[in-house]
Design a protein around this motif. Structure first.
Motif, PDB file in Angstrom:
ATOM      1  N   GLN A 179      -7.258  -4.889   4.087  1.00  0.00           N
ATOM      2  CA  GLN A 179      -5.864  -5.025   3.655  1.00  0.00           C
ATOM      3  C   GLN A 179      -5.767  -5.562   2.225  1.00  0.00           C
ATOM      4  O   GLN A 179      -4.884  -5.170   1.459  1.00  0.00           O
ATOM      5  N   LYS A 180      -6.695  -6.447   1.845  1.00  0.00           N
ATOM      6  CA  LYS A 180      -6.726  -6.941   0.467  1.00  0.00           C
ATOM      7  C   LYS A 180      -7.064  -5.810  -0.500  1.00  0.00           C
ATOM      8  O   LYS A 180      -6.486  -5.708  -1.582  1.00  0.00           O
ATOM      9  N   ARG A 181      -8.003  -4.951  -0.112  1.00  0.00           N
ATOM     10  CA  ARG A 181      -8.356  -3.822  -0.972  1.00  0.00           C
ATOM     11  C   ARG A 181      -7.186  -2.861  -1.126  1.00  0.00           C
ATOM     12  O   ARG A 181      -6.926  -2.352  -2.213  1.00  0.00           O
ATOM     13  N   LEU A 182      -6.478  -2.607  -0.022  1.00  0.00           N
ATOM     14  CA  LEU A 182      -5.356  -1.675  -0.072  1.00  0.00           C
ATOM     15  C   LEU A 182      -4.239  -2.185  -0.975  1.00  0.00           C
ATOM     16  O   LEU A 182      -3.499  -1.401  -1.580  1.00  0.00           O
ATOM     17  N   ALA A 183      -4.122  -3.519  -1.095  1.00  0.00           N
ATOM     18  CA  ALA A 183      -3.079  -4.085  -1.957  1.00  0.00           C
ATOM     19  C   ALA A 183      -3.386  -3.869  -3.430  1.00  0.00           C
ATOM     20  O   ALA A 183      -2.484  -3.956  -4.277  1.00  0.00           O
ATOM     21  N   ASP A 184      -4.649  -3.579  -3.754  1.00  0.00           N
ATOM     22  CA  ASP A 184      -5.060  -3.442  -5.155  1.00  0.00           C
ATOM     23  C   ASP A 184      -5.197  -1.995  -5.619  1.00  0.00           C
ATOM     24  O   ASP A 184      -5.517  -1.749  -6.780  1.00  0.00           O
ATOM     25  N   ILE A 185      -4.982  -1.033  -4.720  1.00  0.00           N
ATOM     26  CA  ILE A 185      -5.120   0.364  -5.120  1.00  0.00           C
ATOM     27  C   ILE A 185      -3.731   0.943  -5.399  1.00  0.00           C
ATOM     28  O   ILE A 185      -2.717   0.328  -5.049  1.00  0.00           O
ATOM     29  N   PRO A 186      -3.651   2.112  -6.032  1.00  0.00           N
ATOM     30  CA  PRO A 186      -2.340   2.698  -6.368  1.00  0.00           C
ATOM     31  C   PRO A 186      -1.429   2.821  -5.149  1.00  0.00           C
ATOM     32  O   PRO A 186      -1.870   3.182  -4.055  1.00  0.00           O
ATOM     33  N   SER A 187      -0.167   2.506  -5.349  1.00  0.00           N
ATOM     34  CA  SER A 187       0.811   2.568  -4.269  1.00  0.00           C
ATOM     35  C   SER A 187       0.905   3.988  -3.695  1.00  0.00           C
ATOM     36  O   SER A 187       0.949   4.970  -4.446  1.00  0.00           O
ATOM     37  N   GLY A 188       0.920   4.084  -2.365  1.00  0.00           N
ATOM     38  CA  GLY A 188       1.035   5.372  -1.703  1.00  0.00           C
ATOM     39  C   GLY A 188      -0.272   6.104  -1.525  1.00  0.00           C
ATOM     40  O   GLY A 188      -0.306   7.166  -0.891  1.00  0.00           O
ATOM     41  N   CYS A 189      -1.357   5.547  -2.047  1.00  0.00           N
ATOM     42  CA  CYS A 189      -2.659   6.215  -1.924  1.00  0.00           C
ATOM     43  C   CYS A 189      -3.195   6.107  -0.498  1.00  0.00           C
ATOM     44  O   CYS A 189      -3.532   7.110   0.129  1.00  0.00           O
ATOM     45  N   ILE A 190      -3.280   4.890   0.025  1.00  0.00           N
ATOM     46  CA  ILE A 190      -3.756   4.653   1.391  1.00  0.00           C
ATOM     47  C   ILE A 190      -2.866   3.598   2.027  1.00  0.00           C
ATOM     48  O   ILE A 190      -2.554   2.575   1.411  1.00  0.00           O
ATOM     49  N   THR A 191      -2.466   3.816   3.258  1.00  0.00           N
ATOM     50  CA  THR A 191      -1.688   2.840   4.005  1.00  0.00           C
ATOM     51  C   THR A 191      -2.442   2.413   5.252  1.00  0.00           C
ATOM     52  O   THR A 191      -3.323   3.129   5.742  1.00  0.00           O
ATOM     53  N   TYR A 192      -2.111   1.224   5.756  1.00  0.00           N
ATOM     54  CA  TYR A 192      -2.659   0.763   7.027  1.00  0.00           C
ATOM     55  C   TYR A 192      -1.602   0.983   8.098  1.00  0.00           C
ATOM     56  O   TYR A 192      -0.496   0.439   8.015  1.00  0.00           O
ATOM     57  N   GLY A 193      -1.943   1.794   9.099  1.00  0.00           N
ATOM     58  CA  GLY A 193      -0.975   2.158  10.133  1.00  0.00           C
ATOM     59  C   GLY A 193      -1.059   1.354  11.398  1.00  0.00           C
ATOM     60  O   GLY A 193      -0.350   1.659  12.363  1.00  0.00           O
ATOM     61  N   GLY A 194      -1.917   0.318  11.438  1.00  0.00           N
ATOM     62  CA  GLY A 194      -2.009  -0.530  12.613  1.00  0.00           C
ATOM     63  C   GLY A 194      -2.847   0.072  13.724  1.00  0.00           C
ATOM     64  O   GLY A 194      -3.507   1.102  13.573  1.00  0.00           O
ATOM     65  N   TRP A 195      -2.819  -0.594  14.853  1.00  0.00           N
ATOM     66  CA  TRP A 195      -3.538  -0.150  16.043  1.00  0.00           C
ATOM     67  C   TRP A 195      -2.707   0.885  16.780  1.00  0.00           C
ATOM     68  O   TRP A 195      -1.494   0.751  16.891  1.00  0.00           O
ATOM     69  N   LEU A 196      -3.369   1.910  17.295  1.00  0.00           N
ATOM     70  CA  LEU A 196      -2.646   2.979  17.987  1.00  0.00           C
ATOM     71  C   LEU A 196      -3.018   3.017  19.454  1.00  0.00           C
ATOM     72  O   LEU A 196      -4.154   2.761  19.835  1.00  0.00           O
ATOM     73  N   ASP A 197      -2.056   3.345  20.268  1.00  0.00           N
ATOM     74  CA  ASP A 197      -2.299   3.502  21.698  1.00  0.00           C
ATOM     75  C   ASP A 197      -1.236   4.444  22.261  1.00  0.00           C
ATOM     76  O   ASP A 197      -0.139   4.565  21.717  1.00  0.00           O
TER      77      ASP A 197
END
Length: 270
Positions: A235-253
């Motif tokens: 999540q820290k890495r995702l905060a530092d990359i370009p917006s909209g490039c990769i998102t965290y979608g949480g746990w799925l079930d």
């Protein structure tokens, strides 16, 4: 038949990994109509846990229960689902003990980390070879796994390795009534990561690859689904990359998992 594997949600966070999913698929399948399964649960306490010392007391209790069931007048067959590390060590000891008691012990190894551990440790390699030789059958997820396991014990015992592909029911991912194919949007291409979020699972490689692809073509984006010990780092890495490039979608079930699968154009399962 005795089943040694994961058959419940983890106590701490109500999450299961791929091994637990495979075990549940078996006991909920049509095979359960004709086979009396005796379940011994070895579910980890948390999908984020890496500690192995905490496994020892529970492992000793599980081993005691298994040996009681495999004793005189008990079950004559057992299927052991094994991951890597302490999981394989525990299930391997059970395979060895059950074979000494004259029981038919089936092993289902389900972790790519075994390859690295076998390469790094000669002692672990010899233990794996011993367990494979003493197993009545070894279930492999693919032909490549069958070739790998056979290579560890050749020229002996090569007829015991059986390939069972597509172990998990397709209905777990896509509703039976749903159309699998979907028209690709010309404005985007979504690559999805579904896994335990661990460095060994390649999540950082996934991030690097999507960032490079997105820089070349902004229509390419990524989404990460799952949980694990490395989630905060990711999540820290995702905060530092370009917006909209990769998102965290949480746990799925359940239905959420199916919808997320249908919304992506390509998937990465490790």
């Amino acid at each position: 038949m005795l089943l040694m594997g994961s058959f419940r949600r983890t106590a701490g966070d109500d999450r299961i990994g791929g091994l637990g999913f495979a075990c549940q698929s078996l006991v909920e399948s049509e095979l359960a109509d004709g086979i009396d399964f005796v379940r011994i649960d070895s579910t980890i306490t948390s999908i984020r846990s890496r500690a192995w010392l905490g496994r020892l007391p529970a492992a000793a209790w599980r081993m005691t229960r298994c040996l009681w069931h495999l004793g005189p007048g008990g079950v004559t067959r057992a299927l052991c689902f094994a991951s890597h590390g302490s999981s394989f060590a525990e299930k391997g000891v059970l395979i060895l003990a059950g074979s000494l008691l004259g029981r038919r012990m089936l092993l289902f190894p389900r972790s790519g980390h075994l390859v690295g551990q076998v390469q790094r440790s000669p002692i672990f390699r010899r233990f794996v070879q011993w367990v494979l030789r003493r197993s009545h059958r070894v279930i492999c997820q693919s032909e490549s796994w069958r070739i790998y396991f056979r290579g560890l014990v050749e020229p002996e015992h090569t007829d015991k390795f059986i390939v069972v592909e597509n172990w998990l029911p397709a209905s777990s991912f896509i509703a039976p009534s749903a159309s699998v194919a979907r028209s690709m949007s010309p404005d985007r291409f979504v690559v999805a990561f579904f896994n335990r979020i661990e460095p060994e699972k390649g999540v950082h490689d996934f991030i690097d690859a999507v960032v490079l692809a997105h820089a070349s073509d902004p229509r390419i984006t990524g989404v990460i689904h799952g949980d694990g010990a490395a989630l905060e780092d990711v999540q820290k890495r995702l905060a530092d990359i370009p917006s909209g490039c990769i998102t965290y979608g949480g746990w799925l079930d359940g239905d959420g998992k199916r919808e997320a699968l249908r919304a992506a154009d390509a998937y990465l399962f490790v």
